[in-house]
Design a protein around this motif. Structure first.
Motif, PDB file in Angstrom:
ATOM      1  N   GLN A   1       5.356   3.377  -6.232  1.00 27.04           N
ATOM      2  CA  GLN A   1       5.119   2.110  -6.942  1.00 27.04           C
ATOM      3  C   GLN A   1       6.343   1.700  -7.755  1.00 27.04           C
ATOM      4  OE1 GLN A   1       1.573   3.138  -9.118  1.00 27.04           O
ATOM      5  NE2 GLN A   1       0.232   2.189  -7.597  1.00 27.04           N
TER       6      GLN A   1
ATOM      7  N   SER B   1      -4.764   1.796   3.215  1.00 29.69           N
ATOM      8  CA  SER B   1      -5.894   1.089   2.602  1.00 29.69           C
ATOM      9  C   SER B   1      -6.513   0.132   3.618  1.00 29.69           C
ATOM     10  CB  SER B   1      -5.438   0.314   1.362  1.00 29.69           C
ATOM     11  OG  SER B   1      -5.287   1.204   0.286  1.00 29.69           O
TER      12      SER B   1
ATOM     13  N   SER C   1       0.859  -1.196   0.000  1.00 36.33           N
ATOM     14  CA  SER C   1       0.000   0.000   0.000  1.00 36.33           C
ATOM     15  C   SER C   1       0.890   1.238   0.000  1.00 36.33           C
ATOM     16  CB  SER C   1      -0.905   0.006   1.239  1.00 36.33           C
ATOM     17  OG  SER C   1      -1.574   1.245   1.343  1.00 36.33           O
ATOM     18  N   THR C   2       0.769   2.063  -1.032  1.00 39.34           N
ATOM     19  CA  THR C   2       1.654   3.236  -1.115  1.00 39.34           C
ATOM     20  C   THR C   2       1.360   4.246  -0.008  1.00 39.34           C
ATOM     21  OG1 THR C   2       0.195   4.402  -2.655  1.00 39.34           O
ATOM     22  CG2 THR C   2       1.888   2.995  -3.623  1.00 39.34           C
ATOM     23  N   SER C   3       0.078   4.345   0.368  1.00 35.23           N
ATOM     24  CA  SER C   3      -0.292   5.283   1.441  1.00 35.23           C
ATOM     25  C   SER C   3      -0.093   4.670   2.824  1.00 35.23           C
ATOM     26  CB  SER C   3      -1.765   5.683   1.301  1.00 35.23           C
ATOM     27  OG  SER C   3      -2.594   4.530   1.431  1.00 35.23           O
TER      28      SER C   3
END
Ligand SMILES: O=C(CO)[C@@H](O)[C@H](O)[C@H](O)[C@H](O)COP(=O)(O)O
Ligand SMILES: [Zn+2]
Length: 196
Positions: A174, A124, A119-121
């Protein structure tokens, strides 16, 4: 800025993001590879999940484990939790989209297995829920995150590894994730097969 310059900027930013990450991420990727090999030697398996581009990364990683990366070797047990449209739609429809991965982790995960959570943030909800499920199952978590790691950073235990890309932009995070995933595959093959 014209179109060509815009394109060039993506390449330049991507290179800079990787240069900024190399020192901080390399030890974490090496540690993650050691944990993957430990799990495989103990007959464990890897489950992988993420949303959007990170779902693609989870599938990319599982494919390189089950098929091969660069060298010939027996397939290694890894399952992307993003590919079974029947399970995904049934869980989302009957329960909640936040549970699409955690229900699968509860069903498939065993103590000693690994969850690769991307999860980049780091925020999620369905990935966070999968991490809780993995901990319930006494699995180790290898997280690929970005920025400050979000809520996922706070969920990491001493046994987990957080590969957190120090960059604010999702696309750049990413791009570093996929490089890290390839480095992880290479390190696993190196430990299993030896060689150059
Ligand atoms: O690939 C991209 C953006 O580059 C998108 O599909 C992106 O993965 C999606 O917006 C995801 O839902 C973002 O989730 P996360 O990385 O914050 O967990
Ligand atoms: Zn993308």
């Amino acid at each position: 800025m014209d179109l060509i310059q815009r394109v060039q900027q993506h390449f330049e930013e991507s290179i800079a993001a990787k240069m900024a990450a190399v020192e901080v991420l390399s030890p974490a990727i090496a540690l993650a590879a050691e944990k993957v090999v430990q799990t495989l030697i103990a007959d464990g398996k890897i489950l992988a999940c993420g949303n959007g581009g990170s779902a693609a990364d989870a599938q990319h990683f599982a494919a390189e484990m089950v098929g091969r990366f660069e060298r010939e070797r027996p397939g290694l047990p890894a399952i992307a939790l993003t590919t079974d449209s029947s399970a995904l739609t049934a869980i989302a429809n009957d329960y909640d989209f936040d549970l699409v991965f955690s229900k699968q982790v509860h069903a498939l995960g065993r103590a000693g297995d690994i969850l690769v959570a991307i999860s980049t943030s780091g925020n999620s909800a369905n990935v966070i829920s999968a991490i809780h499920a993995a901990h319930d199952r006494q699995m180790t978590v290898i997280a690929f995150t970005g920025r400050d790691g979000g809520q996922i950073a706070d969920l990491m235990t001493g046994d987990d590894v957080n590969i957190c890309v120090p960059h604010p932009r999702t696309a750049r995070i990413q791009e570093v994730h996929i490089t890290a995933i390839h480095a992880l595959c290479d390190a696993v093959d190196f430990m299993l097969l030896g060689g150059d």
